[in-house]
Scaffold this active site. Sequence first.
Site, PDB file in Angstrom:
ATOM      1  N   LYS A  86       0.807  -1.225   0.000  1.00 53.72           N
ATOM      2  CA  LYS A  86       0.000   0.000   0.000  1.00 53.72           C
ATOM      3  C   LYS A  86       0.844   1.281   0.000  1.00 53.72           C
ATOM      4  O   LYS A  86       0.470   2.278  -0.601  1.00 53.72           O
ATOM      5  CB  LYS A  86      -0.941   0.011   1.211  1.00 53.72           C
ATOM      6  CG  LYS A  86      -2.009  -1.076   1.149  1.00 53.72           C
ATOM      7  CD  LYS A  86      -3.341  -0.497   0.735  1.00 53.72           C
ATOM      8  CE  LYS A  86      -4.379  -1.520   0.336  1.00 53.72           C
ATOM      9  NZ  LYS A  86      -4.492  -2.700   1.194  1.00 53.72           N
ATOM     10  N   GLU A 108      -9.851   6.708   2.716  1.00 58.96           N
ATOM     11  CA  GLU A 108     -10.757   5.735   3.316  1.00 58.96           C
ATOM     12  C   GLU A 108      -9.916   4.512   3.675  1.00 58.96           C
ATOM     13  O   GLU A 108      -8.848   4.302   3.103  1.00 58.96           O
ATOM     14  CB  GLU A 108     -11.833   5.317   2.314  1.00 58.96           C
ATOM     15  CG  GLU A 108     -11.428   4.214   1.318  1.00 58.96           C
ATOM     16  CD  GLU A 108     -10.358   4.629   0.309  1.00 58.96           C
ATOM     17  OE1 GLU A 108     -10.235   5.844   0.046  1.00 58.96           O
ATOM     18  OE2 GLU A 108      -9.638   3.750  -0.202  1.00 58.96           O
ATOM     19  N   SER A 374       1.514  -9.822  -1.084  1.00 58.62           N
ATOM     20  CA  SER A 374       1.170  -8.400  -0.951  1.00 58.62           C
ATOM     21  C   SER A 374       1.399  -7.803   0.430  1.00 58.62           C
ATOM     22  O   SER A 374       1.571  -6.600   0.568  1.00 58.62           O
ATOM     23  CB  SER A 374      -0.281  -8.173  -1.384  1.00 58.62           C
ATOM     24  OG  SER A 374      -1.153  -9.006  -0.641  1.00 58.62           O
TER      25      SER A 374
HETATM   26  C1  LIG Z   1      -5.366  -3.824   0.833  1.00 60.78           C
HETATM   27  C2  LIG Z   1      -4.653  -5.119   0.641  1.00 60.78           C
HETATM   28  C3  LIG Z   1      -4.969  -5.971  -0.448  1.00 60.78           C
HETATM   29  C4  LIG Z   1      -6.098  -5.713  -1.398  1.00 60.78           C
HETATM   30  O1  LIG Z   1      -6.004  -4.547  -2.136  1.00 60.78           O
HETATM   31  P1  LIG Z   1      -5.615  -4.553  -3.679  1.00 60.78           P
HETATM   32  O2  LIG Z   1      -5.869  -3.171  -4.117  1.00 60.78           O
HETATM   33  O3  LIG Z   1      -6.482  -5.568  -4.369  1.00 60.78           O
HETATM   34  O4  LIG Z   1      -4.183  -4.944  -3.757  1.00 60.78           O
HETATM   35  C5  LIG Z   1      -4.227  -7.124  -0.611  1.00 60.78           C
HETATM   36  N1  LIG Z   1      -3.236  -7.447   0.247  1.00 60.78           N
HETATM   37  C6  LIG Z   1      -2.903  -6.655   1.295  1.00 60.78           C
HETATM   38  C7  LIG Z   1      -1.812  -7.078   2.196  1.00 60.78           C
HETATM   39  C8  LIG Z   1      -3.606  -5.472   1.523  1.00 60.78           C
HETATM   40  O5  LIG Z   1      -3.279  -4.697   2.568  1.00 60.78           O
END
Ligand SMILES: *Cc1c(COP(=O)(O)O)cnc(C)c1O
Length: 387
Positions: A86, A108, A374
């Site tokens: 993020k 948000e 992610s």
């Molecule tokens: C917010 C988040 C997501 C989902 O958001 P995307 O915009 O689809 O990437 C996925 N993995 C993590 C660790 C997140 O914090």
Amino acid sequence: MRKRGYFGIFGGQFVPELLMPALLELEQAYEKYINDVQFKRELSYLFKNYAGRPTPIYYAKNFTRIAGGARILLKREDLNHTGSHKLNNCLGQALLAKNMGKKRIIAETGAGQHGVATATACALLGLECHVYMGKEDTIRQELNVFRMKMLGTEVIPVESGTQTLKDAINEAMRDWVTTVKTTHYIIGSVVGPHPFPIMVRNFQSIIGQEALQQLPEYGIDIPDYIIACVGGGSNAMGIFHPFVDTKARLIGVEAGGRGANVGDHSSSLGRGEQGVFHGKRSYFLQNEYGQISPAHSIAAGLDYPGVGPEHAYYKETGRAQYVSITDEEAIYAYKKLAREEGIIPALESAHALAYALKLAPTIPESQTILINLSGRGDKDIITTKIN
Ligand SMILES: *Cc1c(COP(=O)(O)O)cnc(C)c1O
């Protein structure tokens, strides 16, 4: 001719007239600064020396053995500062806002990950920050509320609707309509009206660009498969986009939740319909009247009833394939990665891992799957303990 701000028929700017000047101003500023040497230098400095980029690619040998087939590589966004991808987008947008002379930031957040990343970027760059968060989520994700407050951000609990992410977005938009002159709205994924989907995707594309540089270390230029979880779709778009014109097969994994019933999943591409919501044409979970239906996922970051317009376009054109993974399958993969590799993944990322566990045994060992990990899973310990 392709219309500006569209991916095929998806995207666009479905907002009140009042917001149009702000979107235009943002688009022009973005186009100016993204080609500005000083801006680019400052952002890459922050990526490298503040966020800790490049994040490594790690060959998950033990997880590969468990899966029993193709080689599995992990792009370690869990090692990015604040624990997920993020921050890539937040640093980019906060720096842009600062250059535009905006002193106030709103955002948000659902799980709180985007709120924490925004609060972090604002603390760093000296910007005032207000984060809208569904009341329900402030209770579920109390730790992230504390983190945001520690970083000097005001957290505003939203009590309308389902008191979750979509209601927080509604409130942030309402704020922005009346404050556009002084305020920039940092949207947390590849959603919202143009130019957000393109801008967020480009800031996140650092993930795929780094991967292109790093893969030769493993004897390949292009992986056979790239897998990422899809909430709004920003981490997926970030790793997919630099590979779009290659032969890599792109797979997005949505939250299958508890099952196929309304309110039990967040599979907007798999089970949703086309519509217009939060400023864009895309796929959404909705009822026969076109009203937005509730979403569910064990992973709070996937719990959004829509998806970015570029993913809708990839689905229509077949460039990417979208599948789903249930809560139960995600928890299994979450525990497996922790036990086998000593890495606790975010529950969101565990959806991508779970799909790799299914795919790997069906393809040759000589092939490679690159997974976008992610985020890290410390935030999910309580959830997975209960379940
Ligand atoms: C917010 C988040 C997501 C989902 O958001 P995307 O915009 O689809 O990437 C996925 N993995 C993590 C660790 C997140 O914090």
